[in-house]
Design a protein around this motif. Structure first.
Motif, PDB file in Angstrom:
ATOM      1  N   LYS A  81       4.428  15.637  13.709  1.00  0.00           N
ATOM      2  CA  LYS A  81       3.120  15.176  13.165  1.00  0.00           C
ATOM      3  C   LYS A  81       3.535  14.787  11.793  1.00  0.00           C
ATOM      4  N   ILE A  82       4.095  15.665  11.130  1.00  0.00           N
ATOM      5  CA  ILE A  82       4.140  15.613   9.641  1.00  0.00           C
ATOM      6  C   ILE A  82       5.124  14.285   9.296  1.00  0.00           C
ATOM      7  N   ARG A  83       6.220  14.162  10.244  1.00  0.00           N
ATOM      8  CA  ARG A  83       7.070  13.043   9.985  1.00  0.00           C
ATOM      9  C   ARG A  83       6.343  11.743  10.202  1.00  0.00           C
ATOM     10  N   SER A  84       5.661  11.653  11.299  1.00  0.00           N
ATOM     11  CA  SER A  84       4.623  10.425  11.558  1.00  0.00           C
ATOM     12  C   SER A  84       3.833  10.308  10.411  1.00  0.00           C
ATOM     13  N   ALA A  85       3.168  10.945   9.764  1.00  0.00           N
ATOM     14  CA  ALA A  85       2.225  10.817   8.752  1.00  0.00           C
ATOM     15  C   ALA A  85       3.260  10.293   7.531  1.00  0.00           C
ATOM     16  N   GLY A  86       4.272  10.838   7.334  1.00  0.00           N
ATOM     17  CA  GLY A  86       5.184  10.337   6.291  1.00  0.00           C
ATOM     18  C   GLY A  86       5.762   8.862   6.689  1.00  0.00           C
ATOM     19  N   PHE A 146      -4.812   6.585  -1.268  1.00  0.00           N
ATOM     20  CA  PHE A 146      -5.642   7.608  -1.596  1.00  0.00           C
ATOM     21  C   PHE A 146      -6.831   7.672  -0.250  1.00  0.00           C
ATOM     22  N   ALA A 147      -7.241   6.163   0.160  1.00  0.00           N
ATOM     23  CA  ALA A 147      -7.841   6.297   1.254  1.00  0.00           C
ATOM     24  C   ALA A 147      -7.413   7.091   2.475  1.00  0.00           C
ATOM     25  N   TYR A 148      -6.292   6.821   2.673  1.00  0.00           N
ATOM     26  CA  TYR A 148      -5.535   7.519   3.831  1.00  0.00           C
ATOM     27  C   TYR A 148      -5.709   8.980   3.761  1.00  0.00           C
ATOM     28  N   LEU A 149      -5.392   9.516   2.289  1.00  0.00           N
ATOM     29  CA  LEU A 149      -5.346  11.144   2.305  1.00  0.00           C
ATOM     30  C   LEU A 149      -6.775  11.595   2.545  1.00  0.00           C
ATOM     31  N   LYS A 150      -7.799  10.731   1.861  1.00  0.00           N
ATOM     32  CA  LYS A 150      -9.345  11.377   2.245  1.00  0.00           C
ATOM     33  C   LYS A 150      -9.658  11.507   3.515  1.00  0.00           C
ATOM     34  N   TRP A 181       3.787   6.679   7.530  1.00  0.00           N
ATOM     35  CA  TRP A 181       2.552   5.836   7.200  1.00  0.00           C
ATOM     36  C   TRP A 181       2.554   5.983   5.570  1.00  0.00           C
ATOM     37  N   VAL A 182       2.739   7.125   4.857  1.00  0.00           N
ATOM     38  CA  VAL A 182       2.918   7.258   3.609  1.00  0.00           C
ATOM     39  C   VAL A 182       4.128   6.227   2.929  1.00  0.00           C
ATOM     40  N   SER A 183       5.006   6.144   3.725  1.00  0.00           N
ATOM     41  CA  SER A 183       6.049   5.297   3.008  1.00  0.00           C
ATOM     42  C   SER A 183       5.724   3.804   2.962  1.00  0.00           C
ATOM     43  N   ARG A 184       4.595   3.396   3.835  1.00  0.00           N
ATOM     44  CA  ARG A 184       4.472   1.889   3.745  1.00  0.00           C
ATOM     45  C   ARG A 184       3.285   1.251   2.928  1.00  0.00           C
ATOM     46  N   PHE A 185       2.451   2.186   2.200  1.00  0.00           N
ATOM     47  CA  PHE A 185       1.356   2.064   1.332  1.00  0.00           C
ATOM     48  C   PHE A 185       1.895   1.168   0.225  1.00  0.00           C
ATOM     49  N   ARG A 186       1.547  -0.109  -0.069  1.00  0.00           N
ATOM     50  CA  ARG A 186       1.672  -0.782  -1.201  1.00  0.00           C
ATOM     51  C   ARG A 186       0.929  -0.543  -2.372  1.00  0.00           C
ATOM     52  N   ARG A 187      -0.333   0.186  -2.138  1.00  0.00           N
ATOM     53  CA  ARG A 187      -1.257   0.141  -3.263  1.00  0.00           C
ATOM     54  C   ARG A 187      -1.758   1.551  -3.255  1.00  0.00           C
ATOM     55  N   VAL A 188      -2.076   2.081  -4.560  1.00  0.00           N
ATOM     56  CA  VAL A 188      -2.329   3.432  -4.540  1.00  0.00           C
ATOM     57  C   VAL A 188      -3.752   3.761  -3.927  1.00  0.00           C
ATOM     58  N   GLY A 189      -4.517   2.836  -4.274  1.00  0.00           N
ATOM     59  CA  GLY A 189      -6.016   2.847  -3.427  1.00  0.00           C
ATOM     60  C   GLY A 189      -5.951   3.165  -1.966  1.00  0.00           C
ATOM     61  N   ARG A 204       3.581   8.019  -3.769  1.00  0.00           N
ATOM     62  CA  ARG A 204       4.362   8.268  -2.646  1.00  0.00           C
ATOM     63  C   ARG A 204       5.162   9.479  -2.790  1.00  0.00           C
ATOM     64  N   GLU A 205       5.934   9.572  -3.906  1.00  0.00           N
ATOM     65  CA  GLU A 205       6.979  10.500  -4.292  1.00  0.00           C
ATOM     66  C   GLU A 205       5.971  11.846  -4.560  1.00  0.00           C
ATOM     67  N   TYR A 206       4.831  11.890  -5.095  1.00  0.00           N
ATOM     68  CA  TYR A 206       4.130  12.897  -5.344  1.00  0.00           C
ATOM     69  C   TYR A 206       3.429  13.555  -3.931  1.00  0.00           C
ATOM     70  N   VAL A 207       3.077  12.723  -3.122  1.00  0.00           N
ATOM     71  CA  VAL A 207       2.741  13.307  -1.825  1.00  0.00           C
ATOM     72  C   VAL A 207       4.055  13.961  -0.805  1.00  0.00           C
ATOM     73  N   LEU A 208       5.072  13.177  -1.274  1.00  0.00           N
ATOM     74  CA  LEU A 208       6.316  13.481  -0.652  1.00  0.00           C
ATOM     75  C   LEU A 208       6.645  14.984  -0.910  1.00  0.00           C
TER      76      LEU A 208
END
Length: 351
Positions: A31-36, A49-53, A38-46, A8-12
Protein backbone atom coordinates in the motif's frame (compact mmCIF):
# COMPACT_ATOMS: atom_id res chain seq x y z
CA UNK A 1 15.67 21.89 -6.30
CA UNK A 2 12.19 23.03 -7.31
CA UNK A 3 9.45 23.30 -4.64
CA UNK A 4 7.57 20.23 -5.91
CA UNK A 5 10.76 18.15 -6.03
CA UNK A 6 11.58 19.24 -2.47
CA UNK A 7 8.03 18.43 -1.35
CA UNK A 8 8.07 14.96 -2.87
CA UNK A 9 11.49 14.31 -1.33
CA UNK A 10 10.20 15.40 2.08
CA UNK A 11 7.33 12.89 1.92
CA UNK A 12 9.69 10.17 0.73
CA UNK A 13 12.21 10.73 3.52
CA UNK A 14 9.66 11.32 6.30
CA UNK A 15 7.24 8.48 5.58
CA UNK A 16 7.94 6.17 2.69
CA UNK A 17 11.63 5.24 3.05
CA UNK A 18 11.42 4.49 6.80
CA UNK A 19 8.25 2.45 6.29
CA UNK A 20 9.69 0.37 3.47
CA UNK A 21 12.85 -0.31 5.49
CA UNK A 22 10.86 -1.38 8.57
CA UNK A 23 9.39 -4.66 9.79
CA UNK A 24 5.92 -3.81 8.48
CA UNK A 25 4.07 -6.69 6.77
CA UNK A 26 4.46 -6.93 3.00
CA UNK A 27 0.75 -6.20 2.56
CA UNK A 28 1.18 -2.77 4.16
CA UNK A 29 4.40 -2.09 2.28
CA UNK A 30 2.48 -2.75 -0.94
CA UNK A 31 0.00 0.00 0.00
CA UNK A 32 2.85 2.37 0.81
CA UNK A 33 4.49 1.67 -2.56
CA UNK A 34 1.15 2.32 -4.28
CA UNK A 35 0.83 5.66 -2.49
CA UNK A 36 4.41 6.39 -3.50
CA UNK A 37 3.45 6.08 -7.16
CA UNK A 38 0.89 8.84 -6.66
CA UNK A 39 3.33 11.03 -4.74
CA UNK A 40 5.83 10.81 -7.60
CA UNK A 41 3.22 12.05 -10.12
CA UNK A 42 2.36 15.40 -8.53
CA UNK A 43 3.46 18.53 -10.41
CA UNK A 44 2.24 21.15 -7.92
CA UNK A 45 2.86 21.38 -4.17
CA UNK A 46 -0.76 22.34 -3.51
CA UNK A 47 -2.03 19.19 -5.20
CA UNK A 48 0.33 17.02 -3.15
CA UNK A 49 -0.83 18.81 0.01
CA UNK A 50 -4.47 18.10 -0.88
CA UNK A 51 -3.56 14.42 -1.33
CA UNK A 52 -1.90 14.27 2.10
CA UNK A 53 -4.86 15.96 3.79
CA UNK A 54 -7.25 13.26 2.64
CA UNK A 55 -5.46 10.87 5.03
CA UNK A 56 -5.83 13.24 7.97
CA UNK A 57 -7.89 11.61 10.73
CA UNK A 58 -8.24 8.35 8.83
CA UNK A 59 -7.01 5.05 10.21
CA UNK A 60 -6.61 3.57 6.72
CA UNK A 61 -7.84 0.13 7.88
CA UNK A 62 -5.34 -0.01 10.74
CA UNK A 63 -2.35 0.92 8.59
CA UNK A 64 -1.60 4.06 10.61
CA UNK A 65 -1.79 2.21 13.93
CA UNK A 66 0.64 -0.45 12.75
CA UNK A 67 3.07 2.19 11.49
CA UNK A 68 2.95 4.21 14.71
CA UNK A 69 3.44 1.05 16.76
CA UNK A 70 6.85 0.78 15.10
CA UNK A 71 7.64 4.46 15.71
CA UNK A 72 7.00 5.41 12.09
CA UNK A 73 5.39 8.60 10.80
CA UNK A 74 2.25 8.43 8.67
CA UNK A 75 0.88 10.79 6.03
CA UNK A 76 -1.50 12.11 8.71
CA UNK A 77 1.42 12.97 10.97
CA UNK A 78 3.22 15.13 8.41
CA UNK A 79 0.26 17.21 7.20
CA UNK A 80 0.89 20.11 9.60
CA UNK A 81 4.70 20.17 9.28
CA UNK A 82 4.34 19.88 5.50
CA UNK A 83 2.06 22.93 5.48
CA UNK A 84 4.51 24.94 7.59
CA UNK A 85 7.54 23.89 5.55
CA UNK A 86 5.92 24.62 2.16
CA UNK A 87 3.63 27.47 3.21
CA UNK A 88 4.55 29.57 0.18
CA UNK A 89 3.39 26.88 -2.24
CA UNK A 90 0.48 24.96 -0.64
CA UNK A 91 -1.96 27.17 -2.56
CA UNK A 92 -0.32 26.32 -5.89
CA UNK A 93 -2.66 23.81 -7.53
CA UNK A 94 -3.26 22.78 -11.12
CA UNK A 95 -6.32 24.54 -12.55
CA UNK A 96 -8.42 24.14 -15.66
CA UNK A 97 -6.81 27.21 -17.21
CA UNK A 98 -3.39 25.54 -16.90
CA UNK A 99 -4.24 22.82 -19.43
CA UNK A 100 -2.89 23.56 -22.91
CA UNK A 101 -4.79 22.44 -25.99
CA UNK A 102 -2.73 19.93 -27.93
CA UNK A 103 -0.52 18.97 -24.98
CA UNK A 104 -0.46 15.38 -23.69
CA UNK A 105 -1.46 14.40 -20.16
CA UNK A 106 -1.39 11.11 -18.28
CA UNK A 107 -4.34 9.55 -16.48
CA UNK A 108 -2.60 10.49 -13.23
CA UNK A 109 -2.46 14.16 -14.29
CA UNK A 110 -6.18 14.19 -15.03
CA UNK A 111 -7.17 12.34 -11.87
CA UNK A 112 -4.99 14.59 -9.68
CA UNK A 113 -6.72 17.64 -11.14
CA UNK A 114 -10.09 16.04 -10.30
CA UNK A 115 -8.95 15.07 -6.80
CA UNK A 116 -9.59 11.38 -7.47
CA UNK A 117 -6.78 8.96 -6.71
CA UNK A 118 -7.96 5.71 -8.26
CA UNK A 119 -6.81 4.77 -11.76
CA UNK A 120 -9.82 2.46 -12.09
CA UNK A 121 -12.06 5.52 -12.30
CA UNK A 122 -13.96 5.61 -15.58
CA UNK A 123 -14.24 8.33 -18.17
CA UNK A 124 -16.41 11.09 -16.61
CA UNK A 125 -15.32 13.05 -13.54
CA UNK A 126 -17.34 15.79 -11.83
CA UNK A 127 -15.46 18.78 -10.40
CA UNK A 128 -17.39 20.42 -7.56
CA UNK A 129 -17.28 23.51 -5.39
CA UNK A 130 -19.56 23.61 -2.37
CA UNK A 131 -21.28 20.41 -3.55
CA UNK A 132 -22.20 22.09 -6.83
CA UNK A 133 -20.76 20.92 -10.18
CA UNK A 134 -18.42 23.49 -11.73
CA UNK A 135 -17.02 21.35 -14.55
CA UNK A 136 -16.96 17.81 -15.89
CA UNK A 137 -13.80 16.11 -17.13
CA UNK A 138 -14.16 13.46 -19.84
CA UNK A 139 -11.58 10.95 -21.04
CA UNK A 140 -12.50 9.87 -24.57
CA UNK A 141 -10.97 6.86 -26.30
CA UNK A 142 -11.76 7.06 -30.00
CA UNK A 143 -10.87 3.53 -31.14
CA UNK A 144 -11.14 0.23 -29.30
CA UNK A 145 -12.80 1.74 -26.25
CA UNK A 146 -16.05 0.82 -24.54
CA UNK A 147 -18.09 3.04 -26.90
CA UNK A 148 -17.64 4.54 -30.35
CA UNK A 149 -16.78 8.06 -29.30
CA UNK A 150 -15.91 10.07 -32.40
CA UNK A 151 -15.24 13.48 -33.82
CA UNK A 152 -18.29 14.85 -35.62
CA UNK A 153 -16.04 17.69 -36.76
CA UNK A 154 -12.34 17.22 -36.07
CA UNK A 155 -11.30 19.19 -33.01
CA UNK A 156 -14.56 21.10 -32.76
CA UNK A 157 -17.59 18.83 -32.33
CA UNK A 158 -17.37 15.62 -30.30
CA UNK A 159 -19.68 12.62 -29.97
CA UNK A 160 -19.29 11.29 -26.43
CA UNK A 161 -21.41 8.57 -24.82
CA UNK A 162 -23.05 9.12 -21.44
CA UNK A 163 -21.83 7.27 -18.36
CA UNK A 164 -23.52 3.88 -18.19
CA UNK A 165 -23.74 0.81 -15.99
CA UNK A 166 -24.68 -2.76 -16.84
CA UNK A 167 -27.34 -4.46 -14.72
CA UNK A 168 -28.53 -7.98 -15.43
CA UNK A 169 -26.90 -7.81 -18.82
CA UNK A 170 -28.66 -4.56 -19.75
CA UNK A 171 -26.66 -1.37 -20.35
CA UNK A 172 -28.31 1.65 -18.72
CA UNK A 173 -27.42 5.20 -19.75
CA UNK A 174 -29.02 6.82 -16.70
CA UNK A 175 -29.54 10.54 -17.13
CA UNK A 176 -29.64 10.75 -13.33
CA UNK A 177 -26.10 9.40 -12.95
CA UNK A 178 -24.07 12.20 -11.38
CA UNK A 179 -21.80 13.18 -14.32
CA UNK A 180 -24.64 12.85 -16.85
CA UNK A 181 -26.97 14.95 -14.69
CA UNK A 182 -24.31 17.64 -14.28
CA UNK A 183 -23.86 18.01 -18.05
CA UNK A 184 -27.62 17.91 -18.68
CA UNK A 185 -28.81 20.17 -15.89
CA UNK A 186 -26.18 22.91 -15.56
CA UNK A 187 -26.38 25.26 -18.56
CA UNK A 188 -23.02 25.95 -20.17
CA UNK A 189 -21.14 23.70 -17.77
CA UNK A 190 -17.53 23.43 -19.03
CA UNK A 191 -16.71 19.92 -20.24
CA UNK A 192 -12.93 19.53 -20.29
CA UNK A 193 -12.16 16.93 -22.95
CA UNK A 194 -9.08 14.70 -23.01
CA UNK A 195 -8.91 12.53 -26.12
CA UNK A 196 -6.75 9.59 -27.16
CA UNK A 197 -6.86 7.48 -30.28
CA UNK A 198 -6.55 4.07 -28.60
CA UNK A 199 -6.07 2.37 -25.23
CA UNK A 200 -2.53 2.91 -23.99
CA UNK A 201 -2.04 6.20 -25.83
CA UNK A 202 -1.50 9.38 -23.81
CA UNK A 203 -4.46 11.73 -23.57
CA UNK A 204 -4.37 15.00 -25.51
CA UNK A 205 -6.25 17.99 -24.14
CA UNK A 206 -8.82 19.02 -26.74
CA UNK A 207 -10.21 22.04 -24.88
CA UNK A 208 -13.33 23.14 -23.03
CA UNK A 209 -16.59 22.04 -24.63
CA UNK A 210 -20.25 22.64 -23.90
CA UNK A 211 -23.26 20.42 -24.46
CA UNK A 212 -25.32 21.16 -27.55
CA UNK A 213 -27.81 18.31 -27.28
CA UNK A 214 -28.24 14.69 -26.27
CA UNK A 215 -28.98 11.96 -28.80
CA UNK A 216 -30.56 8.55 -28.23
CA UNK A 217 -29.95 5.64 -30.59
CA UNK A 218 -32.47 2.87 -31.44
CA UNK A 219 -30.77 0.45 -29.03
CA UNK A 220 -31.11 2.92 -26.15
CA UNK A 221 -27.51 4.15 -26.19
CA UNK A 222 -27.23 7.89 -25.47
CA UNK A 223 -24.52 10.37 -26.38
CA UNK A 224 -23.74 14.02 -25.96
CA UNK A 225 -23.02 16.29 -28.87
CA UNK A 226 -20.32 18.60 -27.50
CA UNK A 227 -19.03 21.75 -29.18
CA UNK A 228 -15.69 23.41 -28.57
CA UNK A 229 -16.02 26.69 -26.74
CA UNK A 230 -13.81 29.34 -28.36
CA UNK A 231 -10.96 30.37 -26.09
CA UNK A 232 -11.75 33.99 -26.96
CA UNK A 233 -15.37 33.65 -25.91
CA UNK A 234 -15.32 31.02 -23.20
CA UNK A 235 -18.61 29.99 -21.67
CA UNK A 236 -18.01 29.04 -18.05
CA UNK A 237 -20.03 28.47 -14.92
CA UNK A 238 -20.07 31.72 -12.94
CA UNK A 239 -19.45 29.92 -9.65
CA UNK A 240 -16.49 28.13 -11.18
CA UNK A 241 -14.99 31.45 -12.32
CA UNK A 242 -15.47 33.01 -8.88
CA UNK A 243 -13.99 30.01 -7.07
CA UNK A 244 -10.98 29.98 -9.38
CA UNK A 245 -10.40 33.69 -8.63
CA UNK A 246 -10.55 33.04 -4.89
CA UNK A 247 -8.07 30.17 -5.22
CA UNK A 248 -5.70 32.34 -7.24
CA UNK A 249 -5.95 35.18 -4.70
CA UNK A 250 -4.90 32.74 -1.96
CA UNK A 251 -2.01 31.59 -4.15
CA UNK A 252 -0.95 35.18 -4.92
CA UNK A 253 -1.15 36.13 -1.24
CA UNK A 254 1.12 33.30 -0.12
CA UNK A 255 3.90 34.00 -2.61
CA UNK A 256 6.63 36.62 -2.04
CA UNK A 257 5.47 40.21 -2.57
CA UNK A 258 8.47 40.87 -4.83
CA UNK A 259 7.18 38.27 -7.31
CA UNK A 260 3.66 39.74 -7.14
CA UNK A 261 4.91 43.26 -7.86
CA UNK A 262 6.95 41.97 -10.80
CA UNK A 263 3.86 40.34 -12.28
CA UNK A 264 1.81 43.51 -11.71
CA UNK A 265 4.39 45.58 -13.57
CA UNK A 266 3.82 43.50 -16.71
CA UNK A 267 0.13 42.72 -16.29
CA UNK A 268 -2.42 44.08 -18.81
CA UNK A 269 -4.52 46.91 -17.43
CA UNK A 270 -7.72 45.64 -19.05
CA UNK A 271 -8.96 42.17 -18.06
CA UNK A 272 -10.11 39.79 -20.77
CA UNK A 273 -13.80 38.96 -20.85
CA UNK A 274 -15.61 35.65 -20.98
CA UNK A 275 -19.28 34.74 -21.02
CA UNK A 276 -20.54 33.04 -17.89
CA UNK A 277 -23.73 31.21 -17.02
CA UNK A 278 -25.17 30.64 -13.58
CA UNK A 279 -27.97 28.61 -12.05
CA UNK A 280 -30.45 30.65 -10.00
CA UNK A 281 -33.45 29.81 -7.84
CA UNK A 282 -36.82 31.45 -8.59
CA UNK A 283 -37.47 32.75 -5.08
CA UNK A 284 -40.83 33.53 -3.53
CA UNK A 285 -41.20 37.34 -3.34
CA UNK A 286 -43.64 37.00 -0.42
CA UNK A 287 -40.90 35.38 1.67
CA UNK A 288 -38.59 38.32 0.98
CA UNK A 289 -41.29 40.88 1.73
CA UNK A 290 -42.37 39.17 4.96
CA UNK A 291 -38.84 38.78 6.30
CA UNK A 292 -38.12 42.47 5.62
CA UNK A 293 -41.41 43.39 7.32
CA UNK A 294 -40.47 41.30 10.36
CA UNK A 295 -37.06 42.97 10.63
CA UNK A 296 -38.55 46.49 10.80
CA UNK A 297 -35.39 48.03 9.36
CA UNK A 298 -33.05 46.33 11.83
CA UNK A 299 -30.43 43.74 10.89
CA UNK A 300 -31.35 40.39 12.44
CA UNK A 301 -27.64 39.55 12.72
CA UNK A 302 -25.91 42.46 14.47
CA UNK A 303 -29.22 44.05 15.65
CA UNK A 304 -28.17 47.45 14.27
CA UNK A 305 -30.32 49.67 12.02
CA UNK A 306 -29.97 49.17 8.25
CA UNK A 307 -26.91 51.14 7.05
CA UNK A 308 -28.74 53.21 4.43
CA UNK A 309 -32.03 53.71 2.60
CA UNK A 310 -32.57 51.97 -0.74
CA UNK A 311 -32.91 54.36 -3.70
CA UNK A 312 -35.19 51.89 -5.44
CA UNK A 313 -37.74 51.42 -2.64
CA UNK A 314 -37.11 54.19 -0.11
CA UNK A 315 -36.99 51.52 2.62
CA UNK A 316 -34.09 50.62 4.95
CA UNK A 317 -31.69 48.44 2.94
CA UNK A 318 -31.38 44.85 4.17
CA UNK A 319 -30.67 41.61 2.30
CA UNK A 320 -32.63 38.40 2.82
CA UNK A 321 -30.32 35.44 3.53
CA UNK A 322 -31.35 31.78 3.75
CA UNK A 323 -30.09 30.15 6.96
CA UNK A 324 -29.77 26.77 5.24
CA UNK A 325 -28.79 27.69 1.65
CA UNK A 326 -31.19 26.76 -1.13
CA UNK A 327 -28.28 25.06 -2.91
CA UNK A 328 -27.95 22.75 0.09
CA UNK A 329 -31.63 21.80 0.12
CA UNK A 330 -32.87 24.63 2.34
CA UNK A 331 -36.49 25.78 2.14
CA UNK A 332 -37.57 29.11 0.65
CA UNK A 333 -39.60 29.99 3.75
CA UNK A 334 -39.82 32.82 6.27
CA UNK A 335 -38.54 30.52 9.04
CA UNK A 336 -35.40 29.75 7.01
CA UNK A 337 -34.50 33.37 6.28
CA UNK A 338 -32.96 36.39 7.97
CA UNK A 339 -32.87 40.05 7.02
CA UNK A 340 -29.22 41.08 7.24
CA UNK A 341 -27.17 44.19 6.64
CA UNK A 342 -24.63 43.82 3.78
CA UNK A 343 -21.76 43.33 6.23
CA UNK A 344 -23.47 40.52 8.16
CA UNK A 345 -24.64 38.95 4.90
CA UNK A 346 -21.07 38.78 3.58
CA UNK A 347 -19.90 37.41 6.94
CA UNK A 348 -22.41 34.54 6.67
CA UNK A 349 -21.05 33.62 3.23
CA UNK A 350 -17.33 34.25 3.69
CA UNK A 351 -16.64 34.57 7.43
Amino acid sequence: MSPIHAAREYVLEAVQKPALASALPDSIKFKIRSAGIWVSRFRRVGDLFAYLKRFNGSTQDGLSDEMRALGLQTFEDIVDPFERRFADWVGDRFRASDFVIGETYSSHDILIFAGIYDTRTEGMLVIESGDQPTAVVIKATMSGGKYNNAWLEEGRRLKYYLKSITRNGVVQFGEHFKPNAAVLNVPGLPVLAFVRQAEGDPFVYAGAFSRQQMHEEPDGAKWFELALTSSDDLIADAGYVQQELQDRVVQASTRPRKERLARLANAPKKPKTIRTVSTAFVRNPDVVAEVLFRAEGQCEGCKKPAPFVSKATGDPYLEVHHITPLAQGGDDTVDNAWALCPNCHREKHFG
